[in-house]
Motif scaffolding. Structure first.
Motif, mmCIF file in Angstrom:
data_model
loop_
_atom_site.group_PDB
_atom_site.id
_atom_site.type_symbol
_atom_site.label_atom_id
_atom_site.label_comp_id
_atom_site.label_asym_id
_atom_site.label_seq_id
_atom_site.Cartn_x
_atom_site.Cartn_y
_atom_site.Cartn_z
ATOM 1 N N LEU A 134 -1.252 -6.159 -1.528
ATOM 2 C CA LEU A 134 -2.588 -5.833 -1.015
ATOM 3 C C LEU A 134 -3.338 -7.144 -0.774
ATOM 4 O O LEU A 134 -3.412 -7.995 -1.681
ATOM 5 C CB LEU A 134 -3.354 -4.979 -2.025
ATOM 6 C CG LEU A 134 -2.642 -3.743 -2.604
ATOM 7 C CD1 LEU A 134 -1.891 -4.082 -3.895
ATOM 8 C CD2 LEU A 134 -3.663 -2.655 -2.913
ATOM 9 N N HIS A 135 -3.850 -7.325 0.431
ATOM 10 C CA HIS A 135 -4.518 -8.587 0.772
ATOM 11 C C HIS A 135 -5.789 -8.349 1.584
ATOM 12 O O HIS A 135 -5.996 -7.273 2.143
ATOM 13 C CB HIS A 135 -3.584 -9.486 1.595
ATOM 14 C CG HIS A 135 -2.588 -10.245 0.754
ATOM 15 N ND1 HIS A 135 -1.424 -9.673 0.304
ATOM 16 C CD2 HIS A 135 -2.602 -11.527 0.276
ATOM 17 C CE1 HIS A 135 -0.756 -10.580 -0.412
ATOM 18 N NE2 HIS A 135 -1.445 -11.711 -0.444
ATOM 19 N N HIS A 136 -6.564 -9.429 1.704
ATOM 20 C CA HIS A 136 -7.738 -9.462 2.578
ATOM 21 C C HIS A 136 -7.305 -9.214 4.031
ATOM 22 O O HIS A 136 -6.167 -9.545 4.411
ATOM 23 C CB HIS A 136 -8.438 -10.820 2.448
ATOM 24 C CG HIS A 136 -7.523 -11.972 2.786
ATOM 25 N ND1 HIS A 136 -7.386 -12.455 4.063
ATOM 26 C CD2 HIS A 136 -6.665 -12.706 2.027
ATOM 27 C CE1 HIS A 136 -6.507 -13.444 4.081
ATOM 28 N NE2 HIS A 136 -6.049 -13.614 2.840
ATOM 29 N N PRO A 137 -8.198 -8.648 4.850
ATOM 30 C CA PRO A 137 -7.800 -8.274 6.211
ATOM 31 C C PRO A 137 -7.676 -9.442 7.186
ATOM 32 O O PRO A 137 -7.270 -9.239 8.337
ATOM 33 C CB PRO A 137 -8.920 -7.316 6.649
ATOM 34 C CG PRO A 137 -10.085 -7.686 5.817
ATOM 35 C CD PRO A 137 -9.559 -8.204 4.515
ATOM 36 N N ASN A 138 -7.980 -10.675 6.750
ATOM 37 C CA ASN A 138 -7.812 -11.834 7.646
ATOM 38 C C ASN A 138 -6.404 -12.405 7.593
ATOM 39 O O ASN A 138 -6.074 -13.328 8.346
ATOM 40 C CB ASN A 138 -8.823 -12.934 7.287
ATOM 41 C CG ASN A 138 -10.240 -12.419 7.342
ATOM 42 O OD1 ASN A 138 -10.818 -12.082 6.303
ATOM 43 N ND2 ASN A 138 -10.791 -12.299 8.535
ATOM 44 N N LYS A 139 -5.593 -11.875 6.731
ATOM 45 C CA LYS A 139 -4.219 -12.394 6.613
ATOM 46 C C LYS A 139 -3.421 -12.068 7.880
ATOM 47 O O LYS A 139 -3.441 -10.924 8.342
ATOM 48 C CB LYS A 139 -3.543 -11.782 5.380
ATOM 49 C CG LYS A 139 -2.175 -12.338 5.104
ATOM 50 C CD LYS A 139 -1.680 -11.962 3.715
ATOM 51 C CE LYS A 139 -0.272 -12.479 3.446
ATOM 52 N NZ LYS A 139 -0.169 -13.934 3.601
ATOM 53 N N VAL A 140 -2.693 -13.091 8.401
ATOM 54 C CA VAL A 140 -2.034 -12.882 9.704
ATOM 55 C C VAL A 140 -0.599 -12.390 9.591
ATOM 56 O O VAL A 140 -0.010 -11.959 10.578
ATOM 57 C CB VAL A 140 -2.071 -14.167 10.581
ATOM 58 C CG1 VAL A 140 -3.493 -14.555 10.915
ATOM 59 C CG2 VAL A 140 -1.346 -15.338 9.907
ATOM 60 N N SER A 144 3.552 -10.068 2.837
ATOM 61 C CA SER A 144 3.195 -11.391 2.326
ATOM 62 C C SER A 144 4.461 -12.154 1.942
ATOM 63 O O SER A 144 5.510 -11.553 1.648
ATOM 64 C CB SER A 144 2.297 -11.246 1.096
ATOM 65 O OG SER A 144 3.042 -10.742 0.005
ATOM 66 N N GLY A 145 4.326 -13.479 1.904
ATOM 67 C CA GLY A 145 5.456 -14.304 1.474
ATOM 68 C C GLY A 145 5.863 -13.968 0.043
ATOM 69 O O GLY A 145 7.055 -13.959 -0.289
ATOM 70 N N THR A 146 4.880 -13.682 -0.777
ATOM 71 C CA THR A 146 5.165 -13.356 -2.177
ATOM 72 C C THR A 146 5.961 -12.060 -2.277
ATOM 73 O O THR A 146 6.944 -11.971 -3.027
ATOM 74 C CB THR A 146 3.843 -13.205 -2.956
ATOM 75 O OG1 THR A 146 3.051 -14.378 -2.732
ATOM 76 C CG2 THR A 146 4.090 -13.024 -4.436
ATOM 77 N N ALA A 147 5.538 -11.046 -1.523
ATOM 78 C CA ALA A 147 6.230 -9.756 -1.582
ATOM 79 C C ALA A 147 7.650 -9.873 -1.041
ATOM 80 O O ALA A 147 8.588 -9.275 -1.589
ATOM 81 C CB ALA A 147 5.446 -8.713 -0.792
HETATM 82 O O1 LIG Z 1 -2.631 -15.164 2.791
HETATM 83 C C1 LIG Z 1 -2.942 -15.137 1.576
HETATM 84 O O2 LIG Z 1 -4.091 -14.971 1.183
HETATM 85 C C2 LIG Z 1 -1.863 -15.339 0.589
HETATM 86 N N1 LIG Z 1 -0.677 -15.654 1.018
HETATM 87 C C3 LIG Z 1 0.485 -15.859 0.215
HETATM 88 C C4 LIG Z 1 1.509 -14.793 0.516
HETATM 89 O O3 LIG Z 1 1.658 -14.381 1.673
HETATM 90 O O4 LIG Z 1 2.224 -14.381 -0.414
HETATM 91 C C5 LIG Z 1 0.157 -15.985 -1.246
HETATM 92 C C6 LIG Z 1 -0.943 -15.090 -1.718
HETATM 93 O O5 LIG Z 1 -0.475 -13.777 -1.703
HETATM 94 C C7 LIG Z 1 -2.183 -15.236 -0.848
#
Ligand SMILES: O=C(O)C1=N[C@H](C(=O)O)C[C@H](O)C1
Ligand SMILES: NC(=O)C1=CN([C@@H]2O[C@H](COP(=O)(O)OP(=O)(O)OC[C@H]3O[C@@H](n4cnc5c(N)ncnc54)[C@H](OP(=O)(O)O)[C@@H]3O)[C@@H](O)[C@H]2O)C=CC1
Length: 250
Positions: A134-140, A144-147
């Protein structure tokens, strides 16, 4: 003792701006360059940077690392978007610069690193496992890399244990309803205003479930890992994937 000369790439971004402050506040480090999009990479060499902290975008990271490795500048990379092809390319560059170190950390927060390790350990004991990030909506990027890394570690642990394929009777589904398939592990991505970076690993067996959850509530959660990476990468040549390699987790 002289200070380690550090540059930040993506210095005006969400995590980059926090990294600039963390480097400035560290007594053993000197911030010698803070670059944003459009700034010339030659500024790194001109400033005598020894380590670059790379916090840009999946579209920019390879060009930046090509420059760093060619100039013998060690790199601590938080940017996502890593594929086998990209890692192969990076290793090729590093062969020509054998003293240079690159750390790629899918996540710099200790809690997230532990989540990945715990999930890897638990994976063989449960029939089912799914990952929700689950992340903020600005993530492109999604997942996620972590997942992605978490799912890869889980999948590898299950292969090693000889685990059976996960039970799933789904016969019809809307596209995406069962998430992305990362090495056989379903990964679900949620984007929600108000969130920063969160992950749940749900494991299920006969009559029980185990949920491992981690929440990054502020970008400060990533700073100790970045600073550790900066201090260690200068004496760790070659490619290191995952901050856990710099931690004593046994
Ligand atoms: O974009 C983020 O904010 C994060 N990116 C990384 C990811 O994609 O795992 C690490 C963290 O989750 C925050
Ligand atoms: N490993 C970890 O623990 C963490 C990793 N991340 C990852 O870090 C990356 C950045 O995240 P976030 O800060 O949220 O994203 P932002 O979009 O807020 O920041 C990225 C910044 O990089 C800039 N940029 C783009 N291309 C270049 C370039 N070639 N040279 C220099 N700067 C450039 C962007 O400029 P512009 O706005 O003009 O495009 C922007 O300011 C993502 O991949 C994210 O997943 C994030 C948090 C933790």
């Amino acid at each position: 003792m002289s200070k380690l000369r550090v540059a930040v790439l993506g210095a005006r971004g969400r995590i980059g701006a926090e990294a600039v402050r963390a480097v400035e506040a560290a007594e053993d480090l000197e911030l010698v360059a803070a670059l944003g999009r459009g700034d010339k990479l030659e500024a790194l060499a001109d400033a005598g940077a020894q380590v670059a902290v790379e916090l840009t975008t999946p579209a920019s990271v390879m060009g930046n690392l090509d420059f760093c490795v060619r100039h013998g500048i060690h790199a601590v990379v938080g940017t996502t978007g890593w594929t086998d092809d990209r890692l192969l390319q990076l290793n090729t560059w590093l062969k020509d610069s054998p003293d240079t170190g690159v750390l790629i950390a899918p996540n710099f927060s200790i809690g997230a690193v532990l989540t990945m390790k715990f999930a890897e350990r638990a994976a063989r004991y449960f029939e089912s496992v799914e990952v929700v990030e689950l992340h903020h909506p600005n993530k492109v990027d999604a997942p996620s890399g972590t997942a992605t890394r978490t799912a890869q570690l889980i999948a590898a642990a299950r292969v090693e244990a000889g685990s059976a394929p996960q039970p799933d009777a789904t016969a019809t589904a809307l596209e995406g309803a069962r998430g992305a398939d990362v090495d056989g592990v379903p990964v679900h991505s949620i984007r929600l205003r108000g969130l920063l970076a969160h992950q749940e690993v749900l494991l299920g067996g006969e009559g029980e479930t185990l949920t491992i959850r981690h929440d990054s509530l502020h970008h400060s959660s990533f700073m100790p890992g970045i600073l550790l990476g900066v201090r260690r990468v200068v004496t760790t040549p070659g490619l290191t994937f995952g901050l856990e390699n710099y931690l004593d987790l046994n």
